[in-house]
Design a protein around this motif. Structure first.
Motif, PDB file in Angstrom:
ATOM      1  N   LYS A 182     -45.614 -12.885  16.401  1.00 25.36           N
ATOM      2  CA  LYS A 182     -44.448 -12.823  17.278  1.00 25.36           C
ATOM      3  C   LYS A 182     -43.217 -13.349  16.558  1.00 25.36           C
ATOM      4  O   LYS A 182     -43.307 -14.184  15.658  1.00 25.36           O
ATOM      5  CB  LYS A 182     -44.681 -13.614  18.560  1.00 25.36           C
ATOM      6  N   GLU A 183     -42.069 -12.826  16.950  1.00 24.46           N
ATOM      7  CA  GLU A 183     -40.803 -13.270  16.400  1.00 24.46           C
ATOM      8  C   GLU A 183     -40.051 -14.059  17.464  1.00 24.46           C
ATOM      9  O   GLU A 183     -40.345 -13.935  18.656  1.00 24.46           O
ATOM     10  CB  GLU A 183     -39.970 -12.065  15.939  1.00 24.46           C
ATOM     11  N   TYR A 217     -39.212 -22.326  18.551  1.00 25.12           N
ATOM     12  CA  TYR A 217     -39.923 -21.536  17.540  1.00 25.12           C
ATOM     13  C   TYR A 217     -40.021 -22.372  16.265  1.00 25.12           C
ATOM     14  O   TYR A 217     -39.014 -22.846  15.739  1.00 25.12           O
ATOM     15  CB  TYR A 217     -39.157 -20.245  17.262  1.00 25.12           C
ATOM     16  N   GLU A 256     -44.730 -19.294  12.639  1.00 29.29           N
ATOM     17  CA  GLU A 256     -44.688 -18.460  11.434  1.00 29.29           C
ATOM     18  C   GLU A 256     -44.567 -19.348  10.211  1.00 29.29           C
ATOM     19  O   GLU A 256     -44.082 -20.480  10.298  1.00 29.29           O
ATOM     20  CB  GLU A 256     -43.509 -17.487  11.501  1.00 29.29           C
ATOM     21  N   TYR A 274     -34.554 -16.567   9.521  1.00 32.30           N
ATOM     22  CA  TYR A 274     -33.942 -16.723  10.839  1.00 32.30           C
ATOM     23  C   TYR A 274     -32.818 -17.746  10.709  1.00 32.30           C
ATOM     24  O   TYR A 274     -32.746 -18.468   9.717  1.00 32.30           O
ATOM     25  CB  TYR A 274     -34.971 -17.219  11.866  1.00 32.30           C
TER      26      TYR A 274
END
Length: 350
Positions: A182-183, A217, A256, A274
């Motif tokens: 997933k991002e 995240y 991630e 990101y």
């Protein structure tokens, strides 16, 4: 020790059902049946609980798995790696010290399944990597490189990557199996943590947990083997970058990873993958790069936070020290394990 081989078994077990309960033995049970522990039971309970495929942990789980135990936790079946069958069949050797198969009852009840063992890694094998070396191999001294910086390490003969114990390679399929896939969503606050994450342990896990709490995240940078060796010198890292990547990816707090992340977090790094909102580091020592702090940029823009956790005392060096302090016990444990494995190999060859 909780390693990526355990995580892979746990991942396979979770795919067999809907809810995964993992029983973790106490220090006393392990000493009785296998030998000295590396991590204490509280550290192991938390490490297993942090694995992304685990739904529930049962502390102080009995070494002998019975149908009553399965019924107590409303479990349909028990899962173990397929190495246990090979040991029993090939050597006629049981898994308990008193000569009985600790899964015999659940097998007879038809409530036992096996997953594929991850080759090339085990607690015994990891301990063996450390026992191949002496205490001074893991200490920085006047002949070690570096002392306080990592500049020009690729051209420095003292900075050669010397541990070379593991040749484990991973595949893109294994990376995908371990990944979250997933991002970040629009507006998510992105946190970045980097490091070696060698001999992945609860000290690392607690840092990642605290880091994730700061945002939405969590992106984790993992330094390659040459960089880690340049930072720490001697015979580090114990686990190569492929092993360390799978270990970090198995953690439920990680979204991630960046494999082979640069040691310096500059402005380009902050936006390369990101837009990173906060860079986090633990209480471990930071080495300079060309005389500069590798976190100079995030500090200059007020995007750097140092975190202290209840496990800040636990480092890779601390784990190795535990091995050295009980060297004779571990050597005897590994000797017995080697004899058993050689017996299996000889019987297979016959």
């Amino acid at each position: 020790m909780m390693h990526y081989g355990h995580s892979n078994a746990i991942r396979q077990a979770k795919e067999m059902g809907d809810y995964l309960i993992v029983g973790v033995h106490s220090d006393e049970e392990i000493r009785k049946h296998k030998g000295p522990t590396v991590m204490n039971q509280e550290e192991r309970y938390e490490a297993v609980a942090a694995c992304k495929w685990v739904d529930e942990v049962v502390p102080n789980a009995p070494y002998f798995t019975t149908v009553d135990i399965l019924d107590q936790y409303d479990a349909d079946f028990c899962v173990h790696g397929d190495d246990i069958s090979k040991i029993n069949v090939m050597t006629n050797n049981a898994t308990l010290s008193d000569g009985t198969d600790c899964y015999e009852e659940v097998k007879k009840a038809g409530r036992y399944k096996e997953c594929k063992r991850t080759t090339g890694v085990s607690t015994t094998e990891l301990v063996g990597r450390m026992l191949l070396l002496t205490r001074v191999h893991h200490q920085l001294n006047e002949n070690s490189f570096p002392v306080k910086s990592i500049e020009n390490f690729q051209n420095n003969p003292k900075s050669r990557y010397t541990s070379g114990v593991s040749h484990f390679l991973t595949t893109s399929r294994k990376i995908v199996q371990f990944s979250n896939k997933k991002e970040p969503k629009t507006g998510d606050k992105i946190i970045y943590v980097d490091g070696a994450f060698d001999l992945f342990h609860v000290g690392h896990i607690e840092l990642l947990k605290k880091a994730k709490e700061l945002g939405d995240y969590l992106l984790v940078g993992i330094h390659d083997d040459k960089t880690v060796n340049a930072i720490k010198g001697s015979n580090y890292p114990i686990m190569n970058v492929h092993e360390r990547t799978l270990s970090v990816l198995s953690c439920r707090y990680v979204d991630e990873v960046v494999i082979g992340a640069p040691y310096s977090v500059n402005e380009e790094m902050m936006t390369a993958i990101y837009n990173i909102d906060i860079v986090v580091h633990g209480k471990t020592e930071v080495f300079s790069v060309n005389g500069e702090d590798p976190y100079k940029y995030p500090k200059s823009v007020s995007k750097f936070i140092e975190i202290e956790t209840k496990y800040s005392y636990l480092t890779t060096e601390c784990v190795i020290e535990r091995i050295f302090n009980n060297r004779k016990l571990y050597e005897e444990r590994n000797r017995k394990k080697e004899e058993k494995e050689n017996l299996i190999i000889n019987n297979l060859q016959k």
